[in-house]
Each structure stands twice: as structure tokens, then as C-alpha cells.
Scaffold this active site. Structure first.
Site, PDB file in Angstrom:
ATOM      1  N   HIS A  23      72.481  41.728  15.360  1.00 23.18           N
ATOM      2  CA  HIS A  23      71.928  43.069  15.323  1.00 23.18           C
ATOM      3  C   HIS A  23      71.017  43.338  16.516  1.00 23.18           C
ATOM      4  CE1 HIS A  23      70.803  46.789  13.267  1.00 23.18           C
ATOM      5  NE2 HIS A  23      69.543  46.535  13.573  1.00 23.18           N
TER       6      HIS A  23
ATOM      7  N   HIS B 200      72.701  51.961   9.963  1.00 20.07           N
ATOM      8  CA  HIS B 200      71.943  51.339   8.885  1.00 20.07           C
ATOM      9  C   HIS B 200      72.914  51.082   7.734  1.00 20.07           C
ATOM     10  CE1 HIS B 200      67.407  50.961   7.934  1.00 20.07           C
ATOM     11  NE2 HIS B 200      67.725  50.263   9.003  1.00 20.07           N
TER      12      HIS B 200
END
Length: 740
Positions: free
Chosen positions: A44, A90
């Protein structure tokens, strides 16, 4: 503490990565250091599987002021003004805790914008959910959808930024892994741009915003792993947002920036204090030393490990000019926010973390940021489960097929979603949700900004490279329909596990297709996001790159997609299109009516596409057309229906084609646009001058949609009746699901 292999694995680090840490430090790390490495080396934060391929993307043009590497890309839009924009995902948090996952996704991307000094003026969202059927999984998908939409509405509406468009798609591949991608855009002057660099040895490092809690710990690591049966236990990893606090933070930061006392600023997003400190230091080639005893805390007894990994929201890190920090503290206090010096910029390039004077971490900044692992992961051929050949479909009832399309989850009206969003706040919205592209004016200028988000996982599952090129083309086409010149791109690459060679092949092909198309259409990539490991129990999502493109257009009365009055000519720019059934298997018709997937995506001629876009853009700016609409998903018949719906108009369409009716009405060949006009000869002349096909296909009517091919009536329906089906379908799916 003895670091065991189990502890290493719990931090999403491989044994080889742990050995690299030992070599970098020359010793065993502390637990705090291991946690810092774990989040900064996560997929990420580090993009360790994709960075070598992302370098292939074009990143420069005469408009680009800041490309990849900062919190957001920056584009010059003239008159000394610039826009900052970016998209973020997200996904994993929104599956575990839909409301807060989506809400904090909005909050995070807004901070990426105003940390650059820009005031956010628009948000768009790209959403993917599983099927809304009557099964237990369908009920869960429905709860996720409702939670995500509520979270986006809550944060955006409370903060005071309009959500002006986006897309929402449904497919069984997202049953265990929804996608929530959020785009934000802000505006500022060239002399108001700020960067996330910790420059000036001896300058104070200042923490501002909300207090630090235990929410969001390991959020970045969670987003870098597949979902398992235990994923619901990760609810504490999801951040909790406060949009009213973020609004205060925005105003305080923008006011503080005007003092000239701030030399660098960074939002505490993924990895919180860890990423903001080491990234600011790495960009500037400096070190940062902080003492956690000064960090405002909302929970007692927090350890250095917890404070460094917390992803509590609404926090920023500033570097101020030494001696001028006292100018900043009163500003933040006036807005009711904490502001305290927690450290200093050093000259040794080290991130040094203390708590009450005791050292808990000492790590070279570059080892965490720029020198994180980079993998050339092996790849084979893209994962493909669809057959190459499919049926030559013979429809029983073409009108029934059109009704099925207008009531399908992907194509039906999403007003239930966007009516929950305030899309008019700040009174800049010229074109809002439900259009091909959103348009926001910049007050005090003659310039407006158009923006569009697009994705098509079905195309990309058939051919990731060609599918991604088609997405870029469609995004540029959507901007052109409102008269905008596309100038820059951001992207969100959503894929499965990159450690599987067939998934890594999807990623590589998609990036290379993105690079090729963005270079051709001169829309460089200024930043974006990569979201990998989107799979549950070994089942990956379809490859889902989402592309956001922005453009400029002179501020004017908008040319919408809807027909305006009866008696106008309808012209199809680009031609009637595709005759090969192999390029039909990725269409909405194939998905909804034949419930199958096969073949290849539609064929794209980028040079021809560009000429079509140039033509319609010029015609819109000249005021030569009354309406302009992309002919995309759902094909010609659905595009005509949408143009009828906007003003409850009708159309009498007369075609002359040898194509099978199903192909003629529903294929999705690119480079086609519908326009209505009172001066058809002008449109046809412009098309001939640019070497593109243009066909006068009919005229607008009061209230019926009739489509003929030669002497055969293919579609004949009441527009109000069809419109009601289209408008009511989504709520029917939510409240009266059927087994599919």
C-alpha cells in the site's frame, strides 16, 4: 524483545525482507522499528510490485507543474491558477466497516489536496459492489453499498465539498471485495503551492489537528493482504473520521500557509506519523527526530509502537521556519486544534523516534521510503477465464432487451446514490451527477474544469492492455462531449494478488496500455494509487483500473447529454460501427441479456478516436450542437434512451445498415457520439473535414422513442414509461431483490 518469524510474518514482511532490515540496521530491530518497516514496506505504501512498471507512464507536458511523487499532481490551468487532483482507494476498510471505511477514504483524499495548499472544490467516486440478489451474500452486498454511500455522503456533505459525479458497477467478482475509489480536486494560485519536504536543519517539526488514538493501527498492512475468514476481526484497523474536525483543519492550514512560516507540510494518512516523518525527510534528504511524549493523545498508555502506527484521522505534520513557529500556534488554537512542536529537522538523514528521551527507533529515512524493496515479479499471460468465441445472438424481443438494460444495476439511474450527496455546495457546479463529465467553474475566471472517472473490468478481463486503452479513450471522450480539452490523468489500479504470475501479467499489460493511451492523447499521469491483493479466499476481482482525467473548458452554459426540443436533427458521429461478434462479448448486452462473457473488447483506433473527439469538442465550443452524448456502454439504443430521458423527449431514428439488429443497437464500439442540432449540414461538413463518419439518423420527437432499420421497426416505446423503469430500478433492486 526477540523478533520471531511469526512476529515478522504478522507485519506482512517476508523472511528475505527481514534479512534486508538486519543488513540495513546492522542489528535486530526493535518492535517499533519492525512496525515502521512493516507499514512503509507494505504494498500500500511502497508500491514494491508495481513501481518498476509505473515508470513507463508519461508524466510531463506543458501543463504539468507537479507529477508523481507528491501528495497530489498539479496542473496549470492559466491565469496564474493551478489545480491539484488525485484518486485513492479505501477498498479493504470499506469491506470491513463500510461507513467509516468510505468516510475516511474521502477524508484522506481531501487532505492530500489541501496539504498541497489547494482548497478542495470537487469529489467524484468510483464504486464496485457484488450482486444485489436475494442470497445472504446479496444482503451483505446491500449493507456494504448502503454503508459506503452513507459514509461518502456524511463526510463530503459535512466537510462542505460537492460530490459531482462518478460511477457505480455491480459484479459477482466484488462479492467479497468491494472497491471504493475516491477522486478529489482543488484549486489555488501558483504562489500558494506547498510540498511535503522537511527542509532546513534545525527547523521545528509541528503536529497539528486531532489527537492520536488506537484506531487504524496496521491499516496500511491490512490493505496489502488478501481477505480471509478472519478479516472481520480487523475492524479495529479501520480509521474513524470526523469531517467537522477536518473542515477546521483545512481552514487552519490554509490560513497558516499564508503566514509564510511553513516550509513543508504532509498529511498523516496511511501509516500516520511514520509515513509523514520519513517521507518528508526522504524527499528533502534530511533527518527528523521526534519525541512522542509531546504527541497529543486521546487514549492513555499508548506505546511508541501504537503511536507511530496509528492512522487516526484529521492530523497533519508541519515543518516551520525556526523562530516563526509562534506565528502558527495561535492560528490552530483559534480553530480549536492541537498544535505542538514534537521534534526537529536534523542533518543525518535518520528518522529518530524517542519517548520521554528514550530512543525507540533509528532508521535511515531513505531505507523506509525511496529504498524500500522493488520487485520484478514474474508474470506469464493475463488470467483469463472467458472463451474466445461466443454466440451470434438472436434476440426474441429487442424492446424487452432494451428494458432489461435500462433496469440493470450498472445502467439504471443512480439518483438514489447521488441525491444523498450535496453536489451544489459552494455553488460552483455547472454539470453534476448523471452526465458524461462533471464541470466545476473557477470563480473569478472564465475557466471551468471538467472531470470524469471511468473503468470497465469486463473489457480488461478480456484484454487488460486494450481494455485500459479503451477506458482512457472513453474518459477523454466524456470530457470532449462537454467541450473540454483533456490535459492530465490520475489512476487507481485495482487488482488481485501480484505474487500470482497471471495476475501480475494483468497489472503489467494494463499499465502498458495506460501508458500508450495517455501518451497518445497527451494526458500525462500526475499521480495515482495502486490497490493490490483484492481477492478473498483466493478468488481475485476482475482487473479494474479506474482512470480519472481532467480538462479545461471556457465557462459557458452547459451542453448536456439530453435532447432539448422536438424537431432537431440527430447525428451519430463516428459511424454505426462494429460487425464482429467476437467484440460483442464484453458488452452490457452480453452481461445482462445473454449473461455471458467472451471474445475481445471493442476495437479502438486511437487516431480515429482523437479526430472524433476534436470534432465534437470544436462543435460544442462553437455552440453548433444542442446536446452531446458519448455512445458507450449499452450501445446506440441505450445512448438514445438516455438522451431522451434528460428532458423527457423522444426520437424518431431511421437507420440503413446490414448489421444484425443486436449489433446495430447494442454493440459498444468506441469513437461514437450522439449530437442534436438545428444545423445538420454544419455538423456533417465538420465531420467530413476531419475525416470521420457522420450519419444523420433521425429527429427528436415529443415523447416516443422509435428506432427503425430500413423498413423494420426495431424499437417503439413510450419515453415516460421507459424513463420510469430506468428511474425506479435501483430502489427496486435494493428493496425487492430477485435471485439471479
Amino acid at each position: 524483545m526477540n523478533i520471531t518469524p511469526e512476529i515478522v510474518a504478522a507485519h506482512q514482511l517476508t523472511p528475505a525482507e527481514y534479512q534486508k532490515i538486519l543488513k540495513l540496521l546492522g542489528r535486530e530491530p526493535t518492535l517499533t522499528e519492525l512496525g515502521i518497516f512493516g507499514v512503509m514496506w507494505s504494498e500500500h505504501c511502497s508500491y514494491k510490485s508495481t513501481r518498476v512498471h509505473l515508470k513507463k507512464l508519461p508524466t510531463e507536458s506543458k501543463y504539468v507543474l507537479q507529477g508523481p511523487g507528491e501528495n497530489a499532481g498539479i496542473i496549470d490551468v492559466g491565469d496564474g491558477l493551478a489545480i491539484a487532483f488525485k484518486i485513492e482507494s479505501h477498498n479493504h476498510p470499506s469491506f470491513i466497516e463500510p461507513f467509516q471505511g468510505a468516510a475516511t477514504g474521502v477524508g484522506g483524499i481531501l487532505r492530500d489536496i489541501f496539504t498541497m495548499g489547494a482548497r478542495p472544490i470537487a469529489v467524484l467516486d468510483s464504486l464496485r459492489f457484488g450482486k444485489l440478489d436475494e442470497t445472504a451474500t446479496g444482503n451483505r452486498n446491500r449493507r456494504i453499498l448502503e454503508g459506503v454511500v452513507s459514509g461518502i455522503a456524511h463526510y463530503g456533505n459535512s466537510f462542505g465539498v460537492p460530490t459531482v459525479g462518478g460511477e457505480c458497477v455491480f459484479d459477482g467478482c466484488y462479492d467479497g471485495n468491494p472497491l471504493v475509489n475516491v477522486f478529489a480536486l482543488g484549486v489555488f494560485r501558483h504562489d500558494e503551492i506547498f510540498y511535503g519536504k522537511a527542509t532546513g536543519v534545525g527547523n521545528p517539526v509541528i503536529y497539528v489537528g486531532a489527537k492520536t488514538g488506537r484506531d487504524g493501527i496496521h491499516g496500511a498492512s491490512m490493505a496489502s493482504a488478501e481477505f480471509t475468514e478472519e478479516s472481520k476481526q480487523k475492524r479495529p484497523n479501520v480509521q474513524v473520521g470526523d469531517p467537522f474536525m477536518e473542515k477546521l483543519l483545512l481552514e487552519a492550514c490554509l490560513e497558516a500557509m499564508k503566514t509564510g512560516a511553513i516550509v513543508g507540510i504532509q498529511d498523516m494518512g496511511a501509516a500516520g506519523l511514520t509515513s509523514s516523518t520519513c517521507e518528508m525527510g526522504s524527499r528533502a534528504g534530511t533527518g527528523i527526530e521526534i519525541d512522542l511524549q509531546f504527541v497529543p493523545q486521546r487514549e492513555p498508555g499508548m506505546t511508541p509502537y501504537e503511536m507511530m502506527l496509528s492512522e487516526s484521522q484529521e492530523r497533519m505534520l508541519l515543518v516551520a521556519e525556526r523562530g516563526r513557529e509562534t506565528e502558527l500556534f495561535p492560528i490552530f488554537r483559534r480553530w480549536g486544534l492541537d498544535a505542538v512542536t514534537i521534534g526537529v529537522v536534523t542533518d543525518d538523514g535518520i528518522l529518530r523516534v524517542k519517548d520521554h528521551g528514550k530512543v525507540y527507533a533509528e532508521i535511515p529515512n531513505r531505507a523506509l521510503a525511496d529504498e524500500a524493496p522493488r520487485y520484478h515479479r514474474p508474470y506469464t499471460k493475463p488470467l483469463r477465464t472467458a472463451p474466445l468465441d461466443g454466440p451470434q445472438i438472436k434476440s426474441i424481443d429487442l424492446l424487452a432487451d432494451l428494458r432489461a438494460l435500462v433496469t440493470s444495476p450498472d445502467l439504471c439511474s443512480k439518483h438514489w446514490i447521488w441525491e444523498q450527496y450535496d453536489h451544489q455546495v459552494r455553488t460552483n457546479t455547472i454539470v453534476g451527477p448523471g452526465s458524461d463529465a462533471a464541470v466545476i467553474r473557477i470563480k473569478g475566471t472564465t475557466t471551468s474544469i471538467a472531470m470524469s472517472l471511468d473503468g470497465n473490468s469486463r473489457y480488461c478481463s478480456l484484454d487488460p492492455r486494450e481494455g485500459t486503452k479503451l477506458i482512457v479513450a472513453e474518459c477523454c471522450r466524456n470530457l470532449s462531449t462537454v467541450g473540454a480539452l483533456p490535459i492530465a490523468t490520475t489512476n487507481n489500479l485495482n487488482f488481485g494478488n501480484p505474487e500470482r504470475p497471471e495476475i501480475m501479467a494483468q497489472i503489467v499489460e494494463s499499465i502498458e496500455g495506460l501508458a500508450e493511451a495517455c501518451k497518445f492523447f497527451d494526458v500525462p499521469v500526475t499521480g495515482g494509487n495502486v490497490s493490490l491483493y483484492n481477492e478473498t479466499l483466493g478468488n481475485p476481482i476482475l482487473p479494474t483500473p479506474v482512470v480519472g482525467i481532467v480538462g479545461t473548458v471556457p465557462t459557458a452554459d452547459p451542453v448536456g447529454l439530453g435532447f432539448r426540443k422536438a424537431g432537431s436533427s440527430i447525428i451519430l458521429l463516428g459511424g454505426l460501427g462494429e460487425s464482429d461478434w467476437r467484440h460483442f462479448g464484453g458488452t452490457q448486452y452480453a452481461k445482462v441479456v445473454s449473461k455471458s462473457l467472451w471474445g475481445q473488447p471493442p476495437r479502438l483506433d486511437m487516431d480515429y478516436e482523437k479526430r472524433v473527439q476534436d470534432t465534437v469538442r470544436a462543435l460544442v465550443r462553437q455552440g453548433a450542437v444542442e446536446s452531446s452524448h458519448d455512445c458507450g456502454e449499452g450501445g446506440l439504443a441505450f445512448a438514445l434512451a438516455e438522451s431522451c430521458f434528460a428532458a423527457r423527449m423522444g426520437a424518431d431514428v431511421r437507420l440503413a445498415s446490414d448489421l444484425a439488429p443486436e449489433l446495430l443497437l447494442f454493440h459498444e464500439g468506441p469513437s461514437r457520439m450522439l449530437v442534436s442540432t438545428t444545423d445538420p449540414e454544419r455538423i456533417l461538413h465538420a465531420a467530413r473535414s476531419n475525416g470521420i463518419q457522420a450519419v444523420a439518423i433521425g429527429v427528436t420527437l415529443e415523447s416516443r422513442l422509435v428506432i427503425r432499420n430500413r423498413d423494420q421497426v426495431l424499437i417503439d416505446t413510450s419515453v415516460p414509461e421507459l424513463l420510469e423503469l430506468w428511474r425506479s430500478a435501483f430502489e427496486d433492486l435494493l428493496h425487492n431483490p430477485v435471485l439471479v
